[in-house]
Write an enzyme that holds these catalytic residues in place. Structure first.
Site, PDB file in Angstrom:
ATOM      1  N   HIS A   5      -2.402  -2.853  -3.402  1.00  0.00           N
ATOM      2  CA  HIS A   5      -3.797  -2.678  -2.990  1.00  0.00           C
ATOM      3  C   HIS A   5      -4.683  -2.525  -4.226  1.00  0.00           C
ATOM      4  CE1 HIS A   5      -6.471  -0.683   0.349  1.00  0.00           C
ATOM      5  NE2 HIS A   5      -6.915  -1.852  -0.024  1.00  0.00           N
ATOM      6  N   GLU A  57       2.611  -0.957   4.320  1.00  0.00           N
ATOM      7  CA  GLU A  57       2.364   0.420   3.889  1.00  0.00           C
ATOM      8  C   GLU A  57       3.692   1.120   3.626  1.00  0.00           C
ATOM      9  OE1 GLU A  57      -0.477   2.041   3.394  1.00  0.00           O
ATOM     10  OE2 GLU A  57      -2.039   0.980   4.516  1.00  0.00           O
ATOM     11  N   HIS A  99       0.845  -1.187   0.000  1.00  0.00           N
ATOM     12  CA  HIS A  99       0.000   0.000   0.000  1.00  0.00           C
ATOM     13  C   HIS A  99       0.885   1.242   0.000  1.00  0.00           C
ATOM     14  CE1 HIS A  99      -3.485  -2.358   1.815  1.00  0.00           C
ATOM     15  NE2 HIS A  99      -2.469  -3.084   2.243  1.00  0.00           N
TER      16      HIS A  99
END
Length: 198
Positions: free
Chosen positions: A164, A128, A46
């Site tokens: 994602h 992330e 992400h």
């Protein structure tokens, strides 16, 4: 090489009950148990920055630990009350944070489907990167991400790496066109079948 990313045993000193000891640990309350029999074989990449496009603060850590001051920036009103988490967060300088044990289910994927399975939170590990979808990422982030992916593949039967945007197409666009998939592939000794067609 087989269809999984790697089959090298993980160093036991690098892991403690799903926590990767080289990472900075900050426990998130936003997690739950994985379903019985879940095969942890997907890494989901992400991008995130809070506020969007601003880097270097601690707002992401605050979000993942339910400590974000919703009134500190106008954008935060749009996400007020959101309870989310990721297993890992890679800062622009390559610093690595972990919020949820990889043995547990973090809340990063949302409504999703990949490799014929829905509910990707159940059997994936979320990573992330500090950044904005569509923009480029730093060399230090790719280096940190590659080390992390290698360590994860040595401990879990990782067979897929996706963004994602690949597990929630039309709903999510991160990490976006600024993410260099060929570079990541070049840094990893993973089968080409592990990656999306990009």
């Amino acid at each position: 090489m087989n269809d999984t990313a790697a089959d090298t045993p993980s160093s036991t000193t690098d892991w403690q009950q799903g926590w990767y000891t080289p990472a900075l640990r900050l426990d998130s309350p936003n997690f739950g148990p994985r379903p019985a029999g879940a095969c942890i074989d997907l890494l989901v990449i992400h991008s995130i920055s809070l506020p969007p496009g601003q880097y270097g603060g601690n707002e992401v850590q605050a979000l993942f630990t339910n400590q974000l001051d919703w009134d500190a920036h106008p954008y935060f009103g749009q996400i007020r009350g959101l309870e989310v988490s990721s297993h890992f967060y890679v800062r622009r300088d390559g610093a690595l944070w972990q919020f949820v044990s990889c043995d547990d289910r973090a809340w990063h994927a949302g409504q999703s489907e990949y490799r014929g399975r829905p509910h990707c939170n159940d059997d994936s590990i979320g990573i992330e990167l500090e950044g904005l979808e569509g923009e480029c990422f730093e060399a230090a982030q790719y280096d940190s991400l590659a080390r992390l992916c290698t360590a994860l593949a040595a401990r879990y039967p990782i067979a897929h790496v996706a963004g994602h945007e690949h597990i929630a197409p039309g709903r999510k666009q991160d990490p976006g066109p600024g993410f260099d998939w060929p570079l990541l592939r070049s840094l990893l000794d993973f089968s080409d079948r592990c990656f999306p067609l990009v």
